[in-house]
Design a protein around this motif. Structure first.
Motif, PDB file in Angstrom:
ATOM      1  N   TYR A 199       0.797  -1.224   0.000  1.00 10.76           N
ATOM      2  CA  TYR A 199       0.000   0.000   0.000  1.00 10.76           C
ATOM      3  C   TYR A 199       0.833   1.279   0.000  1.00 10.76           C
ATOM      4  N   LEU A 200       2.132   1.163   0.119  1.00  8.98           N
ATOM      5  CA  LEU A 200       2.983   2.347   0.150  1.00  8.98           C
ATOM      6  C   LEU A 200       2.885   3.086  -1.181  1.00  8.98           C
ATOM      7  N   PRO A 201       2.594   4.404  -1.158  1.00 11.08           N
ATOM      8  CA  PRO A 201       2.502   5.165  -2.407  1.00 11.08           C
ATOM      9  C   PRO A 201       3.777   5.047  -3.234  1.00 11.08           C
ATOM     10  N   GLY A 202       3.617   5.048  -4.549  1.00  8.61           N
ATOM     11  CA  GLY A 202       4.744   4.832  -5.452  1.00  8.61           C
ATOM     12  C   GLY A 202       5.900   5.781  -5.237  1.00  8.61           C
ATOM     13  N   ARG A 203       5.616   7.057  -4.930  1.00  7.74           N
ATOM     14  CA  ARG A 203       6.707   8.029  -4.766  1.00  7.74           C
ATOM     15  C   ARG A 203       7.464   7.800  -3.465  1.00  7.74           C
ATOM     16  N   MET A 204       6.872   7.049  -2.525  1.00  7.85           N
ATOM     17  CA  MET A 204       7.520   6.792  -1.241  1.00  7.85           C
ATOM     18  C   MET A 204       8.154   5.409  -1.167  1.00  7.85           C
ATOM     19  N   ALA A 205       7.737   4.501  -2.045  1.00  6.91           N
ATOM     20  CA  ALA A 205       8.192   3.109  -1.976  1.00  6.91           C
ATOM     21  C   ALA A 205       9.719   2.960  -2.005  1.00  6.91           C
ATOM     22  N   PRO A 206      10.453   3.701  -2.871  1.00 10.91           N
ATOM     23  CA  PRO A 206      11.918   3.533  -2.883  1.00 10.91           C
ATOM     24  C   PRO A 206      12.576   3.899  -1.559  1.00 10.91           C
ATOM     25  N   LEU A 207      11.921   4.762  -0.769  1.00  5.34           N
ATOM     26  CA  LEU A 207      12.519   5.184   0.494  1.00  5.34           C
ATOM     27  C   LEU A 207      12.619   4.038   1.500  1.00  5.34           C
ATOM     28  N   MET A 208      11.740   3.038   1.389  1.00  4.02           N
ATOM     29  CA  MET A 208      11.804   1.915   2.317  1.00  4.02           C
ATOM     30  C   MET A 208      13.124   1.161   2.142  1.00  4.02           C
ATOM     31  N   LYS A 209      13.517   0.895   0.896  1.00  4.25           N
ATOM     32  CA  LYS A 209      14.811   0.247   0.641  1.00  4.25           C
ATOM     33  C   LYS A 209      15.952   1.183   1.016  1.00  4.25           C
ATOM     34  N   PHE A 210      15.774   2.474   0.746  1.00  2.00           N
ATOM     35  CA  PHE A 210      16.816   3.450   1.063  1.00  2.00           C
ATOM     36  C   PHE A 210      17.123   3.437   2.554  1.00  2.00           C
ATOM     37  N   TYR A 211      16.082   3.362   3.393  1.00  2.00           N
ATOM     38  CA  TYR A 211      16.309   3.358   4.837  1.00  2.00           C
ATOM     39  C   TYR A 211      16.967   2.073   5.310  1.00  2.00           C
ATOM     40  N   VAL A 212      16.788   0.989   4.575  1.00  2.00           N
ATOM     41  CA  VAL A 212      17.520  -0.244   4.890  1.00  2.00           C
ATOM     42  C   VAL A 212      19.015  -0.018   4.683  1.00  2.00           C
ATOM     43  N   TYR A 213      19.377   0.569   3.517  1.00  2.00           N
ATOM     44  CA  TYR A 213      20.790   0.835   3.220  1.00  2.00           C
ATOM     45  C   TYR A 213      21.384   1.850   4.200  1.00  2.00           C
ATOM     46  N   MET A 214      20.601   2.878   4.552  1.00  2.00           N
ATOM     47  CA  MET A 214      21.096   3.873   5.498  1.00  2.00           C
ATOM     48  C   MET A 214      21.290   3.253   6.886  1.00  2.00           C
ATOM     49  N   SER A 215      20.402   2.348   7.267  1.00  2.00           N
ATOM     50  CA  SER A 215      20.555   1.669   8.552  1.00  2.00           C
ATOM     51  C   SER A 215      21.835   0.841   8.582  1.00  2.00           C
ATOM     52  N   LEU A 216      22.105   0.153   7.468  1.00  2.00           N
ATOM     53  CA  LEU A 216      23.336  -0.643   7.379  1.00  2.00           C
ATOM     54  C   LEU A 216      24.572   0.251   7.433  1.00  2.00           C
ATOM     55  N   ALA A 217      24.499   1.418   6.766  1.00  2.00           N
ATOM     56  CA  ALA A 217      25.623   2.354   6.785  1.00  2.00           C
ATOM     57  C   ALA A 217      25.879   2.850   8.211  1.00  2.00           C
ATOM     58  N   TYR A 218      24.805   3.173   8.931  1.00  2.00           N
ATOM     59  CA  TYR A 218      24.960   3.619  10.314  1.00  2.00           C
ATOM     60  C   TYR A 218      25.475   2.498  11.211  1.00  2.00           C
ATOM     61  N   VAL A 219      25.040   1.271  10.953  1.00  2.00           N
ATOM     62  CA  VAL A 219      25.548   0.135  11.727  1.00  2.00           C
ATOM     63  C   VAL A 219      27.053  -0.001  11.537  1.00  2.00           C
ATOM     64  N   LEU A 220      27.508   0.114  10.283  1.00  2.00           N
ATOM     65  CA  LEU A 220      28.946   0.025   9.997  1.00  2.00           C
ATOM     66  C   LEU A 220      29.709   1.143  10.699  1.00  2.00           C
ATOM     67  N   LEU A 221      29.181   2.369  10.628  1.00  2.00           N
ATOM     68  CA  LEU A 221      29.824   3.497  11.313  1.00  2.00           C
ATOM     69  C   LEU A 221      29.818   3.278  12.820  1.00  2.00           C
ATOM     70  N   CYS A 222      28.710   2.780  13.323  1.00  2.00           N
ATOM     71  CA  CYS A 222      28.573   2.542  14.766  1.00  2.00           C
ATOM     72  C   CYS A 222      29.581   1.505  15.248  1.00  2.00           C
ATOM     73  N   VAL A 223      29.724   0.410  14.495  1.00  2.00           N
ATOM     74  CA  VAL A 223      30.670  -0.641  14.875  1.00  2.00           C
ATOM     75  C   VAL A 223      32.092  -0.111  14.864  1.00  2.00           C
ATOM     76  N   THR A 224      32.444   0.635  13.813  1.00  2.00           N
ATOM     77  CA  THR A 224      33.800   1.198  13.696  1.00  2.00           C
ATOM     78  C   THR A 224      34.086   2.171  14.831  1.00  2.00           C
ATOM     79  N   TRP A 225      33.132   3.058  15.099  1.00  2.00           N
ATOM     80  CA  TRP A 225      33.315   4.050  16.155  1.00  2.00           C
ATOM     81  C   TRP A 225      33.358   3.378  17.531  1.00  2.00           C
ATOM     82  N   PHE A 226      32.481   2.404  17.755  1.00  2.00           N
ATOM     83  CA  PHE A 226      32.428   1.723  19.042  1.00  2.00           C
ATOM     84  C   PHE A 226      33.727   0.970  19.319  1.00  2.00           C
TER      85      PHE A 226
END
Length: 458
Positions: A199-226
């Motif tokens: 049901y996610l509107p078409g203009r918003m649908a790509p953002l769901m995958k984008f937030y997955v990639y951003m979460s992974l990027a933050y996890v990598l930064l978090c692990v390195t910093w920690f």
């Protein structure tokens, strides 16, 4: 494609609600030109994976459920007195590219949504109904569904039905009446707009995958910093504690956005409580990030262990910025507040923009003073660090200005949202820029054995 005078007549009234389940609770029709209309919504929909198949997970559609129209007693009596019981309401669905296929004009005059006597002679339309010109790509579109009152009944219901979407596009829905006696018409019910993946509107649908990639990027930064944080935990500065907080908030925000979008995609609704919680975390993260950059620019953690007398001013600015950002984000994302008028939204955007401009000015002014002090003390290592930080900050500001210009151009040249499939990039850019600048700060002020000694020496 050049737009005709009819475009503003309909598309100006398109609802900006992003929810894929659109609820209509006793909503009234508005008089527009020679018609009464109610906007049912506008969304980008991706075509079904297998057009023409039965309802399935990969089926795109617009579904009508429990739609009921109510007219006044006077309108019912007038129709009955005239010897007929027809009060016609038409449900119109069209793609933005076919917006000129609704309405017409006689002798080059003002364009009308409904067929007039002159237009009936010239274009062969049926007087008292919406003017519909078949699409050049599919003669069955735009879709027009008829609903009629009967007898002296004050209400009429539309049969639950479903319109399959077999072509990717930005679709608009309007409920229209060309009958002048139906003034004061109101409607209840709901429509469901579904893409192949949910049901996610078409203009918003790509953002769901984008937030997955951003979460992974933050996890990598978090692990390195920690890792560095635990390795040199005895030499950690207050500044590095602040950086840790910003990283944690960024990771938390990206994860929350993903789950909010996932829930939206699965259910078609955005609960006010959940969305408010997500945008609040985002507002806190942006506020803390800006205060961190300001504090670093003032030399906090390098030139001075505290901000001293500036602490209260920095905190006051932070609280003000948080309130302005929170109000703007709630306006943008939470519930039916998306229907706020352009002027009201502008009223909320201006304070946020002013505070950002003030912060940038204060940051660069402070940064200039810090660089002068480091030069005077001949602290070559820290001076080099701050020069790199200054250059990175300048690049980020220039990129922001350029992107704002592009965003204005993007919206100005796409008034009908026909480039909806790439609109997600506008939002994504700011998250990428913030993450990139955070990475620079993490690199320049990474925990090390010399952290505490450098502060003492200065």
């Amino acid at each position: 494609m050049a737009s005709s005078p009819s475009s503003p007549l309909l598309l100006t009234f398109v609802s900006s609600i992003n929810a894929s389940i659109h609820l209509y609770d006793h909503q009234g029709f508005r008089e527009v030109g020679n018609s009464y209309l109610l906007s049912g919504g506008s969304e980008g929909i991706v075509a079904s994976s297998t057009p023409g198949t039965a309802i399935s997970h990969a089926h795109s559609f617009i579904r009508f459920e429990n739609i009921t129209f109510w007219r006044s007693k006077e309108a019912a009596d007038q129709h009955s007195d005239m010897g007929h019981s027809t009060g016609l309401i038409q449900v119109v669905i069209f793609e933005a590219a076919d917006r000129d296929n609704i309405g017409g004009s006689a002798y080059g005059g003002q364009r009308s949504i409904c067929c007039t006597p002159d237009l009936a002679k010239l274009e062969g339309c049926k007087q008292g109904e919406v003017i519909r010109i078949p699409s050049a790509t599919d003669i069955n579109w735009p879709i027009v569904l008829n609903v009629q009152f009967s007898g002296k009944s004050l209400s009429t219901s539309m049969a639950n039905s479903e319109v399959p979407i077999t072509k990717t596009g930005m679709y608009n829905l309007f409920f229209i009446s060309c009958d002048p006696k139906l003034k004061g018409l109101v409607m209840n019910g709901k429509t469901l707009w579904k893409n192949p993946d949910g049901y996610l509107p078409g203009r918003m649908a790509p953002l769901m995958k984008f937030y997955v990639y951003m979460s992974l990027a933050y996890v990598l930064l978090c692990v390195t910093w920690f890792f560095q944080y635990m390795r040199f935990w005895k030499d950690i500065l207050q500044l590095q504690h602040c950086i840790t907080v910003v990283i944690a908030l960024g990771l938390f925000e990206m994860i929350l956005w993903y789950f909010e979008f996932e829930n939206f995609n699965r259910t078609g609704t955005r609960p006010v409580g959940i969305t408010t919680w997500v945008v609040t975390v985002g507002a806190v993260r942006r506020t803390v990030s800006r205060l961190l950059i300001l504090s670093v620019s003032m030399g906090y953690g390098v030139m001075r262990p505290t901000l001293g007398g500036l602490t209260s001013k920095v905190l006051l600015l932070g609280i003000t910025y948080f309130v302005a950002t929170e109000l703007l984000d709630i306006t943008e994302y939470v519930g039916t507040i998306n229907d706020v008028s352009g002027r009201a939204r502008l009223f909320l955007v201006l304070p946020d923009a002013f505070l950002d401009a003030f912060l940038i000015l204060w940051i660069f002014t402070s940064l200039s003073k810090t660089l002068e002090q480091l030069q005077a003390k001949r602290s070559s290592v820290k001076l080099d660090t701050y020069r790199k930080f200054s250059n990175s900050l300048a690049v980020a500001v220039i990129a922001s200005v350029v992107w704002i210009g592009y965003e204005v151009y993007f919206k100005a040249t796409d008034p009908f949202n026909e480039r909806w499939q790439s609109a997600w990039i506008i939002t994504a850019f700011w998250d990428i820029l913030a993450f990139g600048l955070l990475c620079v700060i993490c690199y320049l002020w990474a925990p090390s054995q010399s952290s505490q000694r450098c502060v003492k020496f200065l």
